[in-house]
Design a protein around this motif. Structure first.
Motif, PDB file in Angstrom:
ATOM      1  N   ILE A  51       0.837  -1.208   0.000  1.00 18.02           N
ATOM      2  CA  ILE A  51       0.000   0.000   0.000  1.00 18.02           C
ATOM      3  C   ILE A  51       0.869   1.255   0.000  1.00 18.02           C
ATOM      4  N   MET A  52       1.922   1.236   0.815  1.00 17.91           N
ATOM      5  CA  MET A  52       2.821   2.388   0.862  1.00 17.91           C
ATOM      6  C   MET A  52       3.516   2.606  -0.486  1.00 17.91           C
ATOM      7  N   ALA A  53       3.885   1.497  -1.137  1.00 20.69           N
ATOM      8  CA  ALA A  53       4.518   1.616  -2.450  1.00 20.69           C
ATOM      9  C   ALA A  53       3.545   2.224  -3.461  1.00 20.69           C
ATOM     10  N   LYS A  54       2.293   1.752  -3.449  1.00 23.06           N
ATOM     11  CA  LYS A  54       1.289   2.300  -4.357  1.00 23.06           C
ATOM     12  C   LYS A  54       1.001   3.761  -4.020  1.00 23.06           C
ATOM     13  N   ARG A  55       0.958   4.093  -2.754  1.00 22.29           N
ATOM     14  CA  ARG A  55       0.734   5.476  -2.353  1.00 22.29           C
ATOM     15  C   ARG A  55       1.842   6.379  -2.871  1.00 22.29           C
ATOM     16  N   LYS A  56       3.073   5.881  -2.790  1.00 26.63           N
ATOM     17  CA  LYS A  56       4.191   6.665  -3.301  1.00 26.63           C
ATOM     18  C   LYS A  56       4.070   6.884  -4.816  1.00 26.63           C
ATOM     19  N   LEU A  57       3.629   5.868  -5.525  1.00 18.27           N
ATOM     20  CA  LEU A  57       3.436   6.004  -6.967  1.00 18.27           C
ATOM     21  C   LEU A  57       2.359   7.053  -7.272  1.00 18.27           C
ATOM     22  N   VAL A  58       1.261   6.981  -6.496  1.00 20.89           N
ATOM     23  CA  VAL A  58       0.181   7.953  -6.698  1.00 20.89           C
ATOM     24  C   VAL A  58       0.661   9.359  -6.344  1.00 20.89           C
ATOM     25  N   GLU A  59       1.437   9.470  -5.268  1.00 23.07           N
ATOM     26  CA  GLU A  59       1.994  10.775  -4.900  1.00 23.07           C
ATOM     27  C   GLU A  59       2.854  11.337  -6.033  1.00 23.07           C
ATOM     28  N   SER A  60       3.665  10.486  -6.617  1.00 25.39           N
ATOM     29  CA  SER A  60       4.507  10.920  -7.735  1.00 25.39           C
ATOM     30  C   SER A  60       3.640  11.375  -8.917  1.00 25.39           C
ATOM     31  N   VAL A  62       0.557  12.499  -8.736  1.00 19.57           N
ATOM     32  CA  VAL A  62      -0.093  13.754  -8.346  1.00 19.57           C
ATOM     33  C   VAL A  62       0.857  14.929  -8.531  1.00 19.57           C
ATOM     34  N   GLN A  63       2.089  14.750  -8.104  1.00 21.52           N
ATOM     35  CA  GLN A  63       3.071  15.819  -8.273  1.00 21.52           C
ATOM     36  C   GLN A  63       3.314  16.101  -9.755  1.00 21.52           C
ATOM     37  N   ALA A  64       3.362  15.045 -10.568  1.00 22.55           N
ATOM     38  CA  ALA A  64       3.564  15.230 -12.004  1.00 22.55           C
ATOM     39  C   ALA A  64       2.368  15.954 -12.622  1.00 22.55           C
ATOM     40  N   LEU A  65       1.138  15.611 -12.239  1.00 21.25           N
ATOM     41  CA  LEU A  65      -0.065  16.267 -12.768  1.00 21.25           C
ATOM     42  C   LEU A  65      -0.115  17.734 -12.334  1.00 21.25           C
ATOM     43  N   LYS A  66       0.254  17.991 -11.081  1.00 19.12           N
ATOM     44  CA  LYS A  66       0.277  19.379 -10.619  1.00 19.12           C
ATOM     45  C   LYS A  66       1.277  20.200 -11.438  1.00 19.12           C
ATOM     46  N   ALA A  67       2.409  19.599 -11.722  1.00 16.23           N
ATOM     47  CA  ALA A  67       3.411  20.288 -12.534  1.00 16.23           C
ATOM     48  C   ALA A  67       2.888  20.534 -13.942  1.00 16.23           C
ATOM     49  N   ASP A  68       2.186  19.528 -14.525  1.00 16.26           N
ATOM     50  CA  ASP A  68       1.620  19.690 -15.859  1.00 16.26           C
ATOM     51  C   ASP A  68       0.540  20.772 -15.875  1.00 16.26           C
ATOM     52  N   VAL A  69      -0.280  20.810 -14.809  1.00 18.33           N
ATOM     53  CA  VAL A  69      -1.327  21.832 -14.722  1.00 18.33           C
ATOM     54  C   VAL A  69      -0.703  23.231 -14.721  1.00 18.33           C
ATOM     55  N   GLU A  70       0.358  23.397 -13.944  1.00 15.32           N
ATOM     56  CA  GLU A  70       1.024  24.691 -13.903  1.00 15.32           C
ATOM     57  C   GLU A  70       1.663  25.028 -15.257  1.00 15.32           C
ATOM     58  N   LEU A  98      -6.217  17.782 -17.186  1.00 15.06           N
ATOM     59  CA  LEU A  98      -5.204  17.445 -16.152  1.00 15.06           C
ATOM     60  C   LEU A  98      -5.760  17.646 -14.751  1.00 15.06           C
ATOM     61  N   GLU A  99      -6.549  18.687 -14.566  1.00 11.59           N
ATOM     62  CA  GLU A  99      -7.134  18.933 -13.240  1.00 11.59           C
ATOM     63  C   GLU A  99      -8.122  17.833 -12.868  1.00 11.59           C
ATOM     64  N   THR A 100      -8.842  17.333 -13.860  1.00 11.51           N
ATOM     65  CA  THR A 100      -9.756  16.208 -13.591  1.00 11.51           C
ATOM     66  C   THR A 100      -8.964  14.969 -13.166  1.00 11.51           C
ATOM     67  N   GLN A 101      -7.896  14.691 -13.902  1.00  9.82           N
ATOM     68  CA  GLN A 101      -7.044  13.552 -13.533  1.00  9.82           C
ATOM     69  C   GLN A 101      -6.409  13.768 -12.157  1.00  9.82           C
ATOM     70  N   LEU A 102      -6.008  15.018 -11.922  1.00  8.29           N
ATOM     71  CA  LEU A 102      -5.386  15.326 -10.631  1.00  8.29           C
ATOM     72  C   LEU A 102      -6.353  15.106  -9.484  1.00  8.29           C
ATOM     73  N   GLU A 103      -7.607  15.512  -9.695  1.00 10.29           N
ATOM     74  CA  GLU A 103      -8.617  15.325  -8.653  1.00 10.29           C
ATOM     75  C   GLU A 103      -8.836  13.834  -8.384  1.00 10.29           C
ATOM     76  N   THR A 104      -8.864  13.066  -9.474  1.00 10.15           N
ATOM     77  CA  THR A 104      -9.047  11.614  -9.315  1.00 10.15           C
ATOM     78  C   THR A 104      -7.866  10.999  -8.562  1.00 10.15           C
ATOM     79  N   GLU A 105      -6.668  11.360  -8.946  1.00 12.24           N
ATOM     80  CA  GLU A 105      -5.482  10.803  -8.302  1.00 12.24           C
ATOM     81  C   GLU A 105      -5.374  11.259  -6.848  1.00 12.24           C
TER      82      GLU A 105
END
Length: 231
Positions: A51-60, A62-70, A98-105
């Protein structure tokens, strides 16, 4: 002893034996449950790691989507400022996707974080309970071993005391027999001595050698005359 008392004693012995078997079985059951609990905790740790590994992947992600949104937001503004409204609109639409994907992630990430927090708390509590159970089982086993040793020592001590008492009683009997035998030998020696002395005295008396022996009338008359002449 009456049959009723014998039956009561037998029932007590059977109950004690049954309780001992049940107690021993209970300890084995607790050991088995403890092993199973440890195995389950190991599986929980493995699941938590996943679960922690998957959470880290999702965190990554999310950070990538936030960067793309900006990034695309900046592109949309720059395109609009340059008068390229079509490109600005396309960048804006990309930002919306991207914001929709970000919200989902982010929703998925929150789920992982909540699961991780809950699972960590449950595992911590379970490990505490397992350690407490293990400590109690070890304490019960240690106490049982000590008490068995004490019973064994006490039994040997009682047996040794009984043997020592029996040996001392035997020594007393031997001493009494030896004293009795010594007294009998001493008495026999006294009797033999008296018989020897009596036999010798009789011979001396008969010979007129020892005072108290038989003295003839002639001898006595001679003693009297001899005494008068000396006077």
């Amino acid at each position: 002893m009456s049959l009723r008392r014998i039956w009561t004693a037998l029932k007590g012995a059977v109950n004690e034996g049954s309780e001992a078997v049940a107690d021993s079985q209970s300890i084995r059951i607790l050991d088995q449950e403890l092993r199973e609990a440890k195995a389950e905790l190991k599986a929980c740790d493995e699941n938590l790691t996943k679960i922690m590994a998957k959470r880290k992947l999702v965190e990554s992600k999310v950070q990538a989507l936030k960067a793309d949104v900006e990034t695309y937001s900046t592109h949309a503004i720059n395109a609009s400022e340059k008068g390229d409204n079509a490109l600005a609109l396309e960048c804006a639409e990309r930002v919306t996707e991207l914001e929709t994907q970000l919200e989902t992630e982010r929703s998925i990430l929150d789920g992982f974080l909540n699961s991780e927090t809950t699972l960590k708390g449950n595992i911590t509590q379970a490990k505490t309970n397992v350690r407490r159970m293990e400590q109690q089982i070890d304490q019960i086993k240690a106490t049982e071993s000590v008490q068995k040793a004490q019973v064994a020592v006490s039994s040997r001590h009682m047996g040794a005391n009984s043997k020592i008492k029996t040996a001392l009683d035997s020594l007393d009997r031997i001493k009494n027999k030896q004293e009795q035998r010594a007294a009998e030998l001493e008495a026999a020696e006294e009797l033999a001595s008296e018989e020897t002395d009596s036999s010798l005295d009789a011979k001396l008396k008969a010979a007129g050698i020892k005072p108290g022996g038989e003295v003839s009338g002639n001898d006595k008359l001679a003693q009297l005359l001899a005494g008068r002449e000396k006077a």
